[in-house]
Design a protein around this motif. Structure first.
Motif, PDB file in Angstrom:
ATOM      1  N   LEU A 357      25.978   7.217 -53.521  1.00 29.57           N
ATOM      2  CA  LEU A 357      24.595   7.671 -53.387  1.00 29.57           C
ATOM      3  C   LEU A 357      24.183   7.719 -51.922  1.00 29.57           C
ATOM      4  CD1 LEU A 357      22.163   8.589 -54.970  1.00 29.57           C
ATOM      5  CD2 LEU A 357      21.448   6.221 -55.195  1.00 29.57           C
ATOM      6  N   PHE A 358      24.651   6.758 -51.137  1.00 30.84           N
ATOM      7  CA  PHE A 358      24.329   6.771 -49.711  1.00 30.84           C
ATOM      8  C   PHE A 358      24.809   8.059 -49.066  1.00 30.84           C
ATOM      9  CE2 PHE A 358      25.715   6.281 -45.337  1.00 30.84           C
ATOM     10  CZ  PHE A 358      24.528   5.892 -44.720  1.00 30.84           C
ATOM     11  N   PHE A 359      26.067   8.413 -49.283  1.00 28.36           N
ATOM     12  CA  PHE A 359      26.610   9.612 -48.641  1.00 28.36           C
ATOM     13  C   PHE A 359      25.990  10.888 -49.194  1.00 28.36           C
ATOM     14  CE2 PHE A 359      30.076   6.729 -47.335  1.00 28.36           C
ATOM     15  CZ  PHE A 359      30.113   7.049 -45.988  1.00 28.36           C
ATOM     16  N   PHE A 360      25.818  10.952 -50.523  1.00 26.79           N
ATOM     17  CA  PHE A 360      25.208  12.138 -51.119  1.00 26.79           C
ATOM     18  C   PHE A 360      23.779  12.336 -50.618  1.00 26.79           C
ATOM     19  CE2 PHE A 360      27.995  11.892 -55.210  1.00 26.79           C
ATOM     20  CZ  PHE A 360      29.008  12.556 -54.557  1.00 26.79           C
ATOM     21  N   ALA A 361      22.992  11.271 -50.678  1.00 28.76           N
ATOM     22  CA  ALA A 361      21.589  11.372 -50.270  1.00 28.76           C
ATOM     23  C   ALA A 361      21.453  11.535 -48.761  1.00 28.76           C
ATOM     24  CB  ALA A 361      20.821  10.125 -50.735  1.00 28.76           C
ATOM     25  N   PHE A 362      22.345  10.899 -48.009  1.00 18.76           N
ATOM     26  CA  PHE A 362      22.308  11.023 -46.555  1.00 18.76           C
ATOM     27  C   PHE A 362      22.535  12.469 -46.112  1.00 18.76           C
ATOM     28  CE2 PHE A 362      24.881  11.114 -42.617  1.00 18.76           C
ATOM     29  CZ  PHE A 362      23.895  10.724 -41.723  1.00 18.76           C
ATOM     30  N   THR A 363      23.556  13.117 -46.682  1.00 15.94           N
ATOM     31  CA  THR A 363      23.808  14.512 -46.313  1.00 15.94           C
ATOM     32  C   THR A 363      22.675  15.422 -46.784  1.00 15.94           C
ATOM     33  OG1 THR A 363      25.194  14.745 -48.301  1.00 15.94           O
ATOM     34  CG2 THR A 363      26.323  14.296 -46.215  1.00 15.94           C
ATOM     35  N   THR A 364      22.031  15.049 -47.890  1.00 15.51           N
ATOM     36  CA  THR A 364      20.866  15.825 -48.340  1.00 15.51           C
ATOM     37  C   THR A 364      19.731  15.706 -47.330  1.00 15.51           C
ATOM     38  OG1 THR A 364      21.458  15.526 -50.668  1.00 15.51           O
ATOM     39  CG2 THR A 364      19.174  16.110 -50.194  1.00 15.51           C
ATOM     40  N   LEU A 365      19.509  14.514 -46.812  1.00 11.95           N
ATOM     41  CA  LEU A 365      18.467  14.326 -45.800  1.00 11.95           C
ATOM     42  C   LEU A 365      18.730  15.196 -44.571  1.00 11.95           C
ATOM     43  CD1 LEU A 365      17.954  10.457 -45.927  1.00 11.95           C
ATOM     44  CD2 LEU A 365      16.269  12.202 -46.549  1.00 11.95           C
ATOM     45  N   VAL A 366      19.980  15.235 -44.144  1.00 12.03           N
ATOM     46  CA  VAL A 366      20.335  16.037 -42.977  1.00 12.03           C
ATOM     47  C   VAL A 366      20.090  17.517 -43.265  1.00 12.03           C
ATOM     48  CG1 VAL A 366      22.257  16.749 -41.507  1.00 12.03           C
ATOM     49  CG2 VAL A 366      21.997  14.341 -42.126  1.00 12.03           C
ATOM     50  N   ALA A 367      20.461  17.967 -44.480  1.00  9.78           N
ATOM     51  CA  ALA A 367      20.223  19.361 -44.864  1.00  9.78           C
ATOM     52  C   ALA A 367      18.730  19.662 -44.907  1.00  9.78           C
ATOM     53  CB  ALA A 367      20.866  19.647 -46.220  1.00  9.78           C
ATOM     54  N   TYR A 368      17.933  18.714 -45.394  1.00 10.06           N
ATOM     55  CA  TYR A 368      16.482  18.918 -45.428  1.00 10.06           C
ATOM     56  C   TYR A 368      15.929  19.173 -44.028  1.00 10.06           C
ATOM     57  CZ  TYR A 368      15.856  17.380 -50.300  1.00 10.06           C
ATOM     58  OH  TYR A 368      15.872  17.272 -51.672  1.00 10.06           O
ATOM     59  N   PHE A 369      16.429  18.422 -43.052  1.00 10.52           N
ATOM     60  CA  PHE A 369      15.920  18.643 -41.706  1.00 10.52           C
ATOM     61  C   PHE A 369      16.283  20.033 -41.200  1.00 10.52           C
ATOM     62  CE2 PHE A 369      16.189  18.840 -37.139  1.00 10.52           C
ATOM     63  CZ  PHE A 369      14.889  18.477 -36.805  1.00 10.52           C
ATOM     64  N   TYR A 370      17.500  20.469 -41.473  1.00  8.71           N
ATOM     65  CA  TYR A 370      17.905  21.818 -41.057  1.00  8.71           C
ATOM     66  C   TYR A 370      16.972  22.867 -41.665  1.00  8.71           C
ATOM     67  CZ  TYR A 370      20.437  26.209 -40.995  1.00  8.71           C
ATOM     68  OH  TYR A 370      20.768  27.535 -40.850  1.00  8.71           O
TER      69      TYR A 370
END
Length: 483
Positions: A357-370
């Motif tokens: 969940l950390f990695f999945f949600a973390f990459t989602t956060l990064v995508a949200y910023f983009y």
């Protein structure tokens, strides 16, 4: 108040509208979800990055980094808790038909993309302006998307990380929040290439590990497969004795959580699609359509089967209390999945799901910023872009931190509002731009029939205002004359 806004956005008109748009593009393309499945896979692994754009595969994983997140683990659990096992079927339903909407929005993003500060940018704001000629509508989407992905949706990803880390390792949300802000900050200050590099490695590796563990759990309960699928289908159509009375909730929550997970029609995946270097817009449209399958039909299904086959779930009654309470009052979320894995791999589940969940949600956060930055760049032109981008970054990080320390229900409500607003605004543009989407699709098909590698030339198919492609076509013409 916020709960009422969320309910209004996700009322029956929203569900009907989504079904209509997805159905129109499914029929118009002759069920491309099935007929062009081979092309989806081929185009995913064809093509390279350039100075301005990422490769089709990198664009896919950027989109997947936004799609594969909390929705695949905690979102599936909340859908089952609120809508029963039948909600899983409606997640499949919206994934299958929604992939046609994902194709349409991503193809449009490619047709009307622009080169901004040396990088490709595009998405609903751009195709609303160039395709519809409604610059004002482009600004509406850009504002909605920037606010949603910067302030409203990051909280649920951060909250899920904090909750799972607390459950698995006893790490307090405050500590998780500080660490998360530091790591996310490092990545988002590195730009699209650092985001693409991170996503291209982290997302595929973690997805494969997650599916492997899911396969072990499912195999250990293999005798439950027929009855689990029977339960999903009977509950979806209201014929199950226990869950027959909540068919409306099954549809609503299945569609809502399915869309939250796969983002089809939301417009966010389209912005990642615009960043790809391809010779024809339809190529990336097909790639993004495939990403919906990976997200929902593979990863969400894996989560749902683990939860249902091991019996680690509860289903809430509309009148209060529970229809069934197999999870003994556990709050719906990642805990359901952690308990499912723990039941088979004794003590391994909590830590594994927390890390996944950390990695999945973390990459989602990064995508949200983009995505937030892409829409900010649409609103703010010229030299002021960098100033406003530097203002947005700390705001985004503040939203991430607050998400770790606020309640899960509050975070989900904000995320549902953000998602609902984007879906409404985006799908109106997508259905109104039916003509250029289908023209591009037919052009791609025709070139494929001729044995060609499709190349998009807007002048030959009478699509106007495709600025990037017009410039590219002009450059090719000048090169031919020079030779």
């Amino acid at each position: 108040m916020l709960g009422k806004v969320s309910e209004y956005l996700w009322s029956v008109p929203m569900l009907v509208f989504i079904a209509v748009v997805a159905g129109v593009y499914t029929i118009a393309t002759g069920f491309l979800q099935v007929r062009f499945f081979k092309d989806m896979i081929t185009q995913t692994f064809t093509g390279k990055s350039s100075a301005s754009g990422v490769s089709p595969f990198q664009a896919l994983v950027i989109a997947l980094s936004g799609r594969v997140g909390t929705g695949n683990i905690a979102g599936v659990a909340t859908a089952i808790a609120a809508g029963g096992p039948g909600a899983v079927f409606w997640m499949w339903f919206i994934a299958f038909f929604g992939s046609a909407a994902a194709f349409a929005e991503s193809t449009l993003a490619q047709i009307y993309k622009k080169r901004v500060d040396g990088e490709y940018r595009g998405g609903p704001a751009y195709y609303a302006e160039k395709g519809l000629g409604w610059k004002w509508y482009g600004y509406i989407f850009a504002v909605v998307a920037a606010v949603s992905t910067c302030l409203l949706t990051p909280g649920i990803q951060a909250n899920a990380i904090a909750e799972s880390m607390d459950n698995a390792f006893g790490i307090t949300p405050l500590i998780t929040g500080i660490a998360l802000v530091a790591i996310v900050g490092y990545v988002i200050f590195g730009g699209i290439r650092r985001i693409a590099f991170l996503a291209s490695y982290v997302v595929p590796i973690m997805a494969l590990f997650y599916l492997l563990v899911a396969a072990i759990v499912i195999f250990a309960n293999i005798e439950q497969v027929p009855s689990t699928f029977a339960l999903i289908f009977s509950s979806a159509f209201g014929v199950d004795s226990a869950f027959g009375g909540i068919i409306g909730a099954a549809i609503s929550w299945g569609v809502k959580r399915g869309l939250y997970s796969n983002e089809a029609g939301q417009g966010t995946g389209a912005q990642a699609a615009a960043a790809a270097e391809v010779s024809h817009p339809v190529k990336q449209g097909l790639v993004q359509s495939f990403s919906v399958y990976i997200d929902t039909l593979l990863i969400c299904t894996a989560t749902a089967l683990m939860i249902l086959m091991t019996g680690n779930y509860s289903v809430e009654s509309p009148d209060g209390g529970f229809i069934v309470d197999y999870a003994n009052g556990m709050e719906a979320g990642a805990g359901y999945t952690q308990a499912a894995v723990d039941g088979v791999l004794g003590g391994f589940g909590s830590a594994f799901v927390a890390i996944s969940l950390f990695f999945f949600a973390f990459t989602t956060l990064v995508a949200y910023f983009y995505i937030a930055e892409t829409n900010l760049f649409y609103i703010v032109r010229g030299k002021k872009r960098k100033i406003f981008s530097n203002i947005m970054k700390p705001l985004f990080l503040a939203a991430v931190f607050l998400g770790t320390v606020r309640s899960a229900s509050f975070a989900w409500t904000l995320a549902d509002i953000g998602l609902g607003l984007m879906v409404w605004v985006n799908l109106i543009a997508v259905i109104l731009l039916y003509k250029p989407t289908i023209i591009a699709f037919k052009d791609y098909k025709e070139q494929k029939k001729q044995g060609l590698d499709p190349v998009f030339r807007p002048s030959q198919v009478a699509i106007k205002n495709a600025d990037y492609w017009e410039e590219r076509e002009l450059e090719e013409e000048m090169q031919r004359k020079t030779v």
